[in-house]
Design a protein around this motif. Structure first.
Motif, mmCIF file in Angstrom:
data_model
loop_
_atom_site.group_PDB
_atom_site.id
_atom_site.type_symbol
_atom_site.label_atom_id
_atom_site.label_comp_id
_atom_site.label_asym_id
_atom_site.label_seq_id
_atom_site.Cartn_x
_atom_site.Cartn_y
_atom_site.Cartn_z
ATOM 1 N N ARG A 271 -36.528 36.619 33.992
ATOM 2 C CA ARG A 271 -35.353 36.131 34.708
ATOM 3 C C ARG A 271 -35.268 34.606 34.631
ATOM 4 N NH1 ARG A 271 -32.264 37.660 39.504
ATOM 5 N NH2 ARG A 271 -33.406 39.637 39.662
ATOM 6 N N ALA A 272 -36.421 33.930 34.778
ATOM 7 C CA ALA A 272 -36.437 32.462 34.742
ATOM 8 C C ALA A 272 -36.036 31.939 33.372
ATOM 9 C CB ALA A 272 -37.827 31.958 35.116
ATOM 10 N N ILE A 273 -36.489 32.597 32.314
ATOM 11 C CA ILE A 273 -36.146 32.172 30.951
ATOM 12 C C ILE A 273 -34.654 32.343 30.699
ATOM 13 C CG2 ILE A 273 -36.439 32.733 28.508
ATOM 14 C CD1 ILE A 273 -39.371 33.455 29.195
ATOM 15 N N ILE A 274 -34.107 33.493 31.105
ATOM 16 C CA ILE A 274 -32.671 33.728 30.911
ATOM 17 C C ILE A 274 -31.859 32.714 31.707
ATOM 18 C CG2 ILE A 274 -30.783 35.374 31.260
ATOM 19 C CD1 ILE A 274 -32.856 37.621 30.826
ATOM 20 N N ARG A 275 -32.289 32.441 32.934
ATOM 21 C CA ARG A 275 -31.583 31.480 33.777
ATOM 22 C C ARG A 275 -31.598 30.092 33.150
ATOM 23 N NH1 ARG A 275 -31.989 27.630 37.648
ATOM 24 N NH2 ARG A 275 -30.659 27.827 39.503
ATOM 25 N N ALA A 276 -32.765 29.675 32.636
ATOM 26 C CA ALA A 276 -32.870 28.346 32.021
ATOM 27 C C ALA A 276 -31.993 28.242 30.781
ATOM 28 C CB ALA A 276 -34.331 28.059 31.668
ATOM 29 N N THR A 277 -31.928 29.335 30.004
ATOM 30 C CA THR A 277 -31.076 29.359 28.807
ATOM 31 C C THR A 277 -29.618 29.227 29.189
ATOM 32 O OG1 THR A 277 -32.688 30.783 27.680
ATOM 33 C CG2 THR A 277 -30.467 30.687 26.757
ATOM 34 N N ASN A 278 -29.197 29.995 30.204
ATOM 35 C CA ASN A 278 -27.811 29.910 30.680
ATOM 36 C C ASN A 278 -27.478 28.508 31.185
ATOM 37 O OD1 ASN A 278 -27.692 33.277 32.164
ATOM 38 N ND2 ASN A 278 -27.703 32.617 30.050
ATOM 39 N N LYS A 279 -28.385 27.950 31.979
ATOM 40 C CA LYS A 279 -28.150 26.634 32.584
ATOM 41 C C LYS A 279 -27.955 25.562 31.528
ATOM 42 C CE LYS A 279 -29.993 23.479 36.086
ATOM 43 N NZ LYS A 279 -31.102 23.230 37.055
ATOM 44 N N ALA A 280 -28.713 25.643 30.442
ATOM 45 C CA ALA A 280 -28.606 24.633 29.382
ATOM 46 C C ALA A 280 -27.260 24.673 28.675
ATOM 47 C CB ALA A 280 -29.735 24.845 28.373
ATOM 48 N N LEU A 281 -26.565 25.818 28.756
ATOM 49 C CA LEU A 281 -25.301 25.975 28.033
ATOM 50 C C LEU A 281 -24.072 25.816 28.922
ATOM 51 C CD1 LEU A 281 -26.290 29.082 25.873
ATOM 52 C CD2 LEU A 281 -26.065 26.725 25.074
ATOM 53 N N LEU A 282 -24.287 25.682 30.225
ATOM 54 C CA LEU A 282 -23.174 25.602 31.169
ATOM 55 C C LEU A 282 -22.997 24.181 31.701
ATOM 56 C CD1 LEU A 282 -24.026 28.892 33.085
ATOM 57 C CD2 LEU A 282 -21.908 28.477 31.796
ATOM 58 N N PRO A 283 -21.834 23.884 32.277
ATOM 59 C CA PRO A 283 -21.631 22.551 32.864
ATOM 60 C C PRO A 283 -22.676 22.256 33.945
ATOM 61 C CG PRO A 283 -19.553 23.749 32.717
ATOM 62 C CD PRO A 283 -20.630 24.729 32.368
ATOM 63 N N ARG A 284 -22.964 20.985 34.145
ATOM 64 C CA ARG A 284 -24.030 20.591 35.082
ATOM 65 C C ARG A 284 -23.784 21.082 36.499
ATOM 66 N NH1 ARG A 284 -25.937 14.373 33.741
ATOM 67 N NH2 ARG A 284 -26.793 14.801 31.641
ATOM 68 N N ASP A 285 -22.538 21.077 36.929
ATOM 69 C CA ASP A 285 -22.236 21.447 38.311
ATOM 70 C C ASP A 285 -21.910 22.933 38.469
ATOM 71 O OD1 ASP A 285 -19.889 21.400 36.892
ATOM 72 O OD2 ASP A 285 -18.726 20.351 38.427
ATOM 73 N N PHE A 286 -22.167 23.732 37.439
ATOM 74 C CA PHE A 286 -21.831 25.151 37.495
ATOM 75 C C PHE A 286 -22.765 25.882 38.466
ATOM 76 C CE2 PHE A 286 -21.790 29.565 36.125
ATOM 77 C CZ PHE A 286 -20.441 29.792 35.900
ATOM 78 N N ASP A 287 -22.188 26.763 39.288
ATOM 79 C CA ASP A 287 -22.951 27.497 40.293
ATOM 80 C C ASP A 287 -23.623 28.718 39.639
ATOM 81 O OD1 ASP A 287 -24.017 28.689 42.500
ATOM 82 O OD2 ASP A 287 -22.130 28.912 43.601
ATOM 83 N N ILE A 288 -24.709 28.456 38.966
ATOM 84 C CA ILE A 288 -25.371 29.506 38.191
ATOM 85 C C ILE A 288 -25.969 30.588 39.087
ATOM 86 C CG2 ILE A 288 -27.587 28.282 38.072
ATOM 87 C CD1 ILE A 288 -27.806 29.341 35.168
#
Length: 498
Positions: A271-288
């Motif tokens: 889950r942490a790896i998927i979250r980190a991957t998503n976060k790197a591709l989304l805008p900084r202020d995105f509510d991941i």
């Protein structure tokens, strides 16, 4: 084009239901392993390809790589690994041409019922002519029935009852029935859903729409993958199409197995790896944590794949967005959520899933007595207890569907060979007493949960398991016994006085 005469002139050795990816695969193995056997393929629509021809929504593509989703016997040579539907259709049509299956496919014919005659050792299949205005049916006799129908209802998808939907002034579309003339250019679109269809539609529509909103009740795990598999393409270039494809296929089978097993065994790090991957591709202020934080572990439901991260790119660009919440009601202008927010739309797409239906809803009986399929149990994931000379093709839910189809076709052909060599006319799996059972599809998707009470079961130990791993099915199907204590082989009854 074949006519009904190939279905009715004499009993067929095998009747294949469906000319999609499973049926075409069965046709190949029958042509190559049993060239002397007569068979025909019933296709209820007027074209081959099944899912890949039926669905016409923007961007429709595979969510598995084609080096494993393709057939083992036919190398996938297109550079796209996560491929769009037109390329997959071209591939399937080539497979039909390679094995000269055109002369075996009868279009606009649907099996609606089948009854086994023990005296004749034959299935009597009631077939409806879908291109007739009348309720026009006729009978087809076959020694074997191979159901390559998949497990979706191809007539209608699943759409929940949305309060106030009649108030909405715009268009409401289900992806399974996409209008060819739908004009969404410059319009506001809401796509309800968070599965494979939704994550395909949003980036595909955003280029022309004014804005596309993906409205989800529950987040899904979404992972980016390259549309083109550079390593596989290089292997094919260096080693040639056949050897390069075979090696790419094994590489990707191992990758899929490793990812699935790691997600199941170590869900928190996954889950942490998927979250980190998503976060790197989304805008900084995105509510991941609101929009990409599912309440279940990775691979408890199928992961969604987005080629080249196209969904994340659309969100970052601002042409698409995600809203997470429950629908209170449709309004004239769009959708109001339970928290009071109102989302405006000109078009609402209900990518809310599919309905599960085995064998196209066909009724099954034995010597006139109806069979309750929910009381049967899967044997080696391809036969059902008590049903003679019947095979079903259900692929993997956690990997590429086609990987299993080839293996079960191999087993099916081995059974045919054994029957021929020993004079047997039928075989059925006999369930042992006290067999512990569980759901046929041990999967958390909504379309599965809605249908569990209507589905056959599986056992908890081989050979009564519906395995979801290639390595297990190599043992159970490719190397599995075709004679064991659970298989009842029979010969045609001898007529009295003969």
């Amino acid at each position: 084009m074949p006519t009904d005469s190939i279905l009715t002139d004499a009993p067929l050795d095998v009747l294949v239901l469906g000319a999609g990816i499973s049926g075409i695969g069965a046709g190949h193995y029958l042509r190559t392993e049993h060239p002397s056997k007569s068979f025909a393929m019933l296709e209820s629509r007027d074209a081959v390809g099944g899912t890949w021809d039926l669905f016409r929504y923007p961007g429709i593509r595979s969510d598995s790589d084609l080096n494993t989703f393709g057939y083992e016997f036919k190398p996938w040579q297109d550079p796209q690994s996560i491929a769009d539907a037109p390329r997959i259709l071209d591939y399937l049509r080539e497979a039909i041409a390679d094995d000269h299956l055109d002369d075996a496919i009868v279009f606009n014919r649907r099996a609606i019922a089948m009854n086994w005659s023990e005296a004749d050792q034959l299935w009597n299949v009631t077939v409806r002519r879908n291109d007739s205005t009348d309720d026009d049916t006729f009978n087809v006799q076959a020694r074997w029935v191979f159901a390559g129908t998949g497990y979706y209802n191809y007539d209608e998808g699943f759409t929940p009852e949305f309060p106030g939907s009649e108030k909405f002034a715009g268009q409401i579309i289900h992806p399974q029935h996409w209008p060819e003339d739908l004009d969404y250019k410059g319009k506001k679109v809401i796509v309800i859903g968070s599965g494979a269809t939704a994550v395909t539609l949003v980036p595909s529509m955003q280029a022309d729409a004014a804005h596309v909103t993906m409205l989800q009740r529950t987040p899904t795990y979404v992972i980016p993958l390259p549309r083109e598999d550079a390593v596989s393409n290089a292997l094919k270039k260096v080693l040639g199409a056949d050897r390069g494809y075979a090696l790419s296929r094994q590489k990707n089978i191992v990758q899929q197995k490793v990812v699935y097993n790691l997600c199941q065994r170590y869900p928190r790090p996954a889950r942490a790896i998927i979250r980190a991957t998503n976060k790197a591709l989304l805008p900084r202020d995105f509510d991941i944590d609101t929009h990409f934080n599912p309440p279940y572990n990775p691979w408890d439901q199928r992961l969604c794949v987005v080629p080249d991260g196209d969904l994340f790119k659309a969100i970052k660009k601002g042409s698409a967005s995600i809203e997470t919440g429950r629908i209170a009601t449709f309004t004239e202008k769009g959708i109001r959520l339970e928290d009071g927010r109102e989302l405006e739309a000109d078009i609402i797409v209900t990518a809310t899933g599919l309905n599960l239906q085995l064998f196209g809803g066909m009724e099954v009986s034995l010597d006139g007595e109806a069979v309750d399929l929910s009381q049967t149990t899967a044997y080696r994931g391809m036969m059902l207890s008590g049903l003679p000379n019947f095979a079903m093709a259900i692929g993997y839910t956690n990997s590429s569907w086609t990987l299993k189809i080839g293996l079960l076709c191999e087993y099916f052909c081995r059974v045919l060979t054994y029957q021929d060599a020993n004079g047997y006319t039928s075989v059925r799996a006999v369930e042992p007493e006290g067999l512990e059972k569980r759901p046929l599809l041990d999967f958390g998707a909504g379309y599965v949960k809605r249908a569990l009470d209507r589905l056959p079961k599986q056992g908890t130990q081989s050979p009564w398991t519906m395995t979801m791993a290639v390595s297990s099915d190599v043992k159970q199907l490719r190397k599995g016994e075709i004679v064991d204590e659970f298989l009842d082989y029979r010969k045609a009854p001898v007529a009295a006085g003969v």
